[in-house]
Write a protein that holds these residues in place. Structure first.
Motif, mmCIF file in Angstrom:
data_model
loop_
_atom_site.group_PDB
_atom_site.id
_atom_site.type_symbol
_atom_site.label_atom_id
_atom_site.label_comp_id
_atom_site.label_asym_id
_atom_site.label_seq_id
_atom_site.Cartn_x
_atom_site.Cartn_y
_atom_site.Cartn_z
ATOM 1 N N GLU A 94 0.816 -1.233 0.000
ATOM 2 C CA GLU A 94 0.000 0.000 0.000
ATOM 3 C C GLU A 94 0.843 1.274 0.000
ATOM 4 N N THR A 95 2.180 1.156 -0.064
ATOM 5 C CA THR A 95 3.059 2.337 -0.143
ATOM 6 C C THR A 95 2.637 3.225 -1.323
ATOM 7 N N PRO A 96 2.455 4.533 -1.106
ATOM 8 C CA PRO A 96 2.089 5.393 -2.239
ATOM 9 C C PRO A 96 3.204 5.467 -3.292
ATOM 10 N N VAL A 97 2.802 5.327 -4.535
ATOM 11 C CA VAL A 97 3.705 5.517 -5.674
ATOM 12 C C VAL A 97 3.027 6.499 -6.624
ATOM 13 N N ILE A 98 3.772 7.512 -7.040
ATOM 14 C CA ILE A 98 3.209 8.558 -7.893
ATOM 15 C C ILE A 98 3.762 8.404 -9.302
ATOM 16 N N PHE A 99 2.875 8.409 -10.282
ATOM 17 C CA PHE A 99 3.281 8.512 -11.687
ATOM 18 C C PHE A 99 2.883 9.922 -12.138
ATOM 19 N N ALA A 100 3.857 10.785 -12.317
ATOM 20 C CA ALA A 100 3.574 12.182 -12.675
ATOM 21 C C ALA A 100 4.047 12.417 -14.099
ATOM 22 N N ARG A 101 3.089 12.603 -14.979
ATOM 23 C CA ARG A 101 3.408 12.732 -16.405
ATOM 24 C C ARG A 101 3.203 14.172 -16.861
ATOM 25 N N ALA A 102 4.202 14.737 -17.544
ATOM 26 C CA ALA A 102 4.065 16.046 -18.194
ATOM 27 C C ALA A 102 3.588 17.122 -17.219
ATOM 28 N N VAL A 103 4.147 17.114 -16.020
ATOM 29 C CA VAL A 103 3.729 18.104 -15.018
ATOM 30 C C VAL A 103 3.959 19.521 -15.545
ATOM 31 N N ALA A 131 -0.785 14.600 -16.330
ATOM 32 C CA ALA A 131 -1.607 13.518 -15.759
ATOM 33 C C ALA A 131 -0.856 12.943 -14.568
ATOM 34 N N ILE A 132 -1.440 13.069 -13.405
ATOM 35 C CA ILE A 132 -0.782 12.560 -12.198
ATOM 36 C C ILE A 132 -1.630 11.443 -11.618
ATOM 37 N N ARG A 133 -1.010 10.290 -11.418
ATOM 38 C CA ARG A 133 -1.715 9.163 -10.818
ATOM 39 C C ARG A 133 -1.112 8.848 -9.451
ATOM 40 N N ILE A 134 -1.963 8.768 -8.448
ATOM 41 C CA ILE A 134 -1.532 8.381 -7.101
ATOM 42 C C ILE A 134 -1.945 6.928 -6.925
ATOM 43 N N LEU A 135 -0.968 6.042 -6.905
ATOM 44 C CA LEU A 135 -1.232 4.603 -6.883
ATOM 45 C C LEU A 135 -0.679 4.007 -5.601
ATOM 46 N N THR A 136 -1.011 2.745 -5.364
ATOM 47 C CA THR A 136 -0.255 1.975 -4.378
ATOM 48 C C THR A 136 0.887 1.286 -5.121
ATOM 49 N N LEU A 137 1.855 0.831 -4.356
ATOM 50 C CA LEU A 137 2.963 0.102 -4.983
ATOM 51 C C LEU A 137 2.434 -1.111 -5.761
ATOM 52 N N ALA A 138 1.441 -1.796 -5.193
ATOM 53 C CA ALA A 138 0.869 -2.959 -5.883
ATOM 54 C C ALA A 138 0.235 -2.543 -7.214
ATOM 55 N N GLU A 139 -0.502 -1.435 -7.208
ATOM 56 C CA GLU A 139 -1.120 -0.945 -8.452
ATOM 57 C C GLU A 139 -0.060 -0.474 -9.451
#
Lengths: 251, 251
Positions: free
Chosen positions: B189-198, B204-212
């Motif tokens: 469940e650790t937060p992982v961020i995919f931040a695209r073209a900030v 597009a910013i996605r706030i995911l879990t490590l599993a996701e």
């Protein structure tokens, strides 16, 4: 709720490094909150109430900002450098998490700034050209054992290390201990940078060897950068050398 | 020699994050050198010659800049973000070190910028609120074994990790391998961020879990941030959660 909190990075000091987005957020604020030297950087104007506070009361300051915003005010919280790097942004979210759940409906934004390690690096070359890390050397908020374990890890992994909060009156020996640890992993001639007050009139940058750094003095306004094994100098005639870390690691 | 090279950080894209110092350096330039999407961000004007080039020719580009400066031109080399963070500044100093010794008499300066991890962090809260590191996941310039050893070290040390260059057409599997390694050290469940073209229109910013995150896709324009064990979310009604890392580590 109509109030807002914007946490603003003022950059290293020179207004030429303040982003237009940060300037616009300052211009829109009704209340200005921060450690007094940062508040002092923002000009007085009608309609702006300034709330300067002492150091080391970050969460009180953050709570105050959220309370003012909850009362409908447009609040700016200012930090030097970037507010997300060892500065006020995390304190604001700590206060938000612990505070009145209604505060979560407030508009809360962060305006990034040029953090000290980027400003210092730009002044001398490209010391952060490879992999790097930023560690706070303050043991006010974490045990010294955690700090030394992290230092050991990044020294072993051969990262360039930017040390924030290297020293204060209450923490006089920690920087020496960190540099002694560095000397167990890196050569005495490894470049170490003491960058004081970058972007301000009293800027002073010293390019030292690790051996020299262990004898040198620093203060609260100093950022310390410890080179990786590949970090090197490019000598110049009549000018300070450039310092850079190559992008490549040999196979 | 009267020519000059200024290596300029354009920030994340939105001109509101371009510093006045960087803008002034762009305005003074006679030649503009860089990867074509960065050159395209700078308006055409009389007296400015644009030299856009493809990716992965950084040292050729740097040498070209130094040659033009040696011929007396005022040259601007542009990078997205900060030029000292996995960008053109180190390439310029590599070319300087290897090149004509007379080039060392040129005026060579670096204008810092808002690097992707600071821009992405500001958008979502304060994920870099504790100790953190920036690693390039590209194994074009260093062996994959070095990358995994560094990842192991910073995962064990519980730093927040910003991954630059996480993926490309030629490097399709490295991000998955890095996230698999992260999963050996951090909770699913650790937060992982995919931040695209900030800071750009297609942000597009996605706030995911490590599993996701291990199942998600990324591209070259994505910055990936892997939270530390203390990195957490503050849920909000009707809005994305904030993500932050507390400043303190428990004793």
């Amino acid at each position: 709720m109509s109030g807002s909190v914007t946490v603003i990075g003022l950059g290293p000091g020179d207004p030429r490094y303040l982003t237009p987005a940060a300037q616009a957020a300052l211009d829109a604020a009704q209340d200005l909150i921060g450690y007094f030297p940062y508040v002092a950087r923002v000009s007085e104007r009608p309609g702006l109430t300034r709330h300067a506070s002492d150091n080391r009361v970050e969460v009180d300051r953050a709570r105050h900002a959220l309370e003012l915003a909850a009362a409908g005010r447009r609040v700016a919280v200012v930090s030097g450098g970037d507010p997300g790097v060892f500065a006020m942004a995390a304190a604001v979210f700590e206060a938000l998490e612990a505070g009145d759940p209604a505060w979560r409906a407030l508009s809360i934004t962060v305006e990034p700034g040029i953090t000290a390690m980027l400003a210092a690096a730009a002044r001398i070359g490209a010391p952060l050209g490879g992999d790097f890390c930023a560690l706070s050397l303050s043991d006010n908020l974490k045990p010294w054992e955690v700090i030394t374990a992290r230092l050991e890890a990044v020294l072993t992994a051969d990262l360039v290390i930017a040390l924030y909060n290297p020293i204060s009156r209450a923490r006089p020996w920690q920087l020496g201990a960190a540099l002694a640890l560095a000397a167990e992993h890196r050569a005495p001639e490894t470049p170490v940078i003491f960058a004081r007050a970058v972007g301000r009139p009293d800027e002073a940058i010293r390019i030292l060897t690790l051996a020299e750094a262990r004898e040198a003095s620093a203060d609260m306004a100093t950022l310390v950068m410890i080179g990786a094994s590949a970090t090197r100098l490019i000598p110049r005639e009549g000018a300070a050398p450039f310092v850079y870390t190559p992008r490549s690691v040999a196979r």
